[in-house]
Write a protein that holds these residues in place. Structure first.
Motif, PDB file in Angstrom:
ATOM      1  N   UNK A   7      11.286  57.936   5.398  1.00 11.02           N
ATOM      2  CA  UNK A   7      10.405  57.106   5.792  1.00 11.02           C
ATOM      3  C   UNK A   7      10.395  56.891   7.193  1.00 11.02           C
ATOM      4  N   UNK A   8       9.559  55.914   8.006  1.00  7.65           N
ATOM      5  CA  UNK A   8       9.736  55.749   9.248  1.00  7.65           C
ATOM      6  C   UNK A   8      11.103  55.205   9.896  1.00  7.65           C
ATOM      7  N   UNK A   9      11.735  54.483   9.023  1.00  9.90           N
ATOM      8  CA  UNK A   9      13.022  54.137   9.477  1.00  9.90           C
ATOM      9  C   UNK A   9      14.286  54.903   9.398  1.00  9.90           C
ATOM     10  N   UNK A  10      14.058  56.019   8.537  1.00 11.91           N
ATOM     11  CA  UNK A  10      15.065  56.932   8.619  1.00 11.91           C
ATOM     12  C   UNK A  10      14.905  57.709   9.920  1.00 11.91           C
ATOM     13  N   UNK A  11      13.783  58.058  10.260  1.00 15.02           N
ATOM     14  CA  UNK A  11      13.842  58.663  11.751  1.00 15.02           C
ATOM     15  C   UNK A  11      14.200  57.739  12.766  1.00 15.02           C
ATOM     16  N   UNK A  12      13.659  56.413  12.892  1.00 15.62           N
ATOM     17  CA  UNK A  12      14.025  55.588  13.921  1.00 15.62           C
ATOM     18  C   UNK A  12      15.664  55.484  13.906  1.00 15.62           C
ATOM     19  N   UNK A  13      16.159  55.521  12.774  1.00 19.83           N
ATOM     20  CA  UNK A  13      17.721  55.162  12.706  1.00 19.83           C
ATOM     21  C   UNK A  13      18.245  56.477  13.326  1.00 19.83           C
ATOM     22  N   UNK A  14      17.704  57.628  13.176  1.00 16.82           N
ATOM     23  CA  UNK A  14      18.328  58.894  13.739  1.00 16.82           C
ATOM     24  C   UNK A  14      18.195  58.759  15.191  1.00 16.82           C
ATOM     25  N   UNK A  15      16.891  58.326  15.680  1.00 16.27           N
ATOM     26  CA  UNK A  15      16.641  58.162  17.084  1.00 16.27           C
ATOM     27  C   UNK A  15      17.516  57.311  17.972  1.00 16.27           C
ATOM     28  N   UNK A  18      20.830  58.250  19.153  1.00 16.47           N
ATOM     29  CA  UNK A  18      20.943  59.069  20.371  1.00 16.47           C
ATOM     30  C   UNK A  18      20.311  58.349  21.679  1.00 16.47           C
ATOM     31  N   UNK A  19      20.234  57.168  21.481  1.00 20.57           N
ATOM     32  CA  UNK A  19      19.786  56.342  22.610  1.00 20.57           C
ATOM     33  C   UNK A  19      18.441  55.633  22.487  1.00 20.57           C
ATOM     34  N   UNK A  20      17.680  56.099  21.368  1.00 17.15           N
ATOM     35  CA  UNK A  20      16.187  55.606  21.102  1.00 17.15           C
ATOM     36  C   UNK A  20      15.233  56.218  21.755  1.00 17.15           C
ATOM     37  N   UNK A  21      15.180  56.204  23.103  1.00 13.56           N
ATOM     38  CA  UNK A  21      13.898  56.814  23.755  1.00 13.56           C
ATOM     39  C   UNK A  21      14.248  58.337  23.949  1.00 13.56           C
ATOM     40  N   UNK A  22      13.726  58.972  23.161  1.00  6.47           N
ATOM     41  CA  UNK A  22      13.959  60.605  23.555  1.00  6.47           C
ATOM     42  C   UNK A  22      12.244  61.084  23.997  1.00  6.47           C
ATOM     43  N   UNK A  99       6.447  53.689  14.783  1.00  8.18           N
ATOM     44  CA  UNK A  99       7.814  53.195  15.379  1.00  8.18           C
ATOM     45  C   UNK A  99       7.911  52.268  16.465  1.00  8.18           C
ATOM     46  N   UNK A 100       6.946  52.340  17.411  1.00  6.71           N
ATOM     47  CA  UNK A 100       6.884  51.225  18.329  1.00  6.71           C
ATOM     48  C   UNK A 100       6.695  50.023  18.088  1.00  6.71           C
ATOM     49  N   UNK A 101       5.654  49.836  17.046  1.00  4.42           N
ATOM     50  CA  UNK A 101       5.712  48.439  16.437  1.00  4.42           C
ATOM     51  C   UNK A 101       7.080  47.958  15.885  1.00  4.42           C
ATOM     52  N   UNK A 102       7.619  48.762  15.091  1.00  3.29           N
ATOM     53  CA  UNK A 102       9.116  48.494  14.545  1.00  3.29           C
ATOM     54  C   UNK A 102      10.071  48.054  15.336  1.00  3.29           C
ATOM     55  N   UNK A 103      10.147  48.960  16.411  1.00  2.00           N
ATOM     56  CA  UNK A 103      11.099  48.845  17.557  1.00  2.00           C
ATOM     57  C   UNK A 103      11.214  47.435  18.257  1.00  2.00           C
TER      58      UNK A 103
END
Length: 114
Positions: A7-15, A18-22, A99-103
């Motif tokens: 889900x969304x959180x799985x991708x956000x956790x990976x990003x 690596x510093x978040x903003x890719x 992702x933006x809202x979750x961040x």
């Protein structure tokens, strides 16, 4: 793995690892810094989930072909610049799809706890 994962959180956790903003990753040097991230993301993209179904089919298809060893796809994604571009595109899409809202919510929670 649950049918709702990834889900969304799985991708956000990976990003975040690596510093978040890719967003500008496609401009990164052509090295293998993000090779592991690409492998992890490709494994997430091939799993059926409601979130993945919201992502463009070409991204999911590229990940499936890469996993299956489709030679033209593997050859193309062996190049760091191509992998980085795909990661950058996926990052932007994930951010647009919640992702933006979750961040922002996570940062607000962190600020309140401090």
């Amino acid at each position: 793995m649950s049918p709702t994962k990834p889900d969304l959180q799985d991708y956000l956790q990976l990003f975040r690892q690596y510093g978040g903003d890719l967003t500008g990753l496609y401009r990164a040097p052509d090295d293998d810094r993000y090779a592991l991230l690409f492998e992890q993301v490709a494994r997430l993209l091939v799993r059926p989930s409601p979130f993945n179904l919201r992502l463009p089919e070409p991204l999911r298809l590229a990940a499936r072909r890469y996993r299956d060893g489709h030679q033209p796809t593997v050859a193309r994604l062996r190049e760091p610049a191509n992998r980085n571009f795909m990661l950058s595109e996926l990052h932007d899409l994930v951010m647009l799809k919640g992702g933006l809202a979750a961040t922002r919510a996570r940062k607000a929670d962190d600020t309140e706890m401090a």
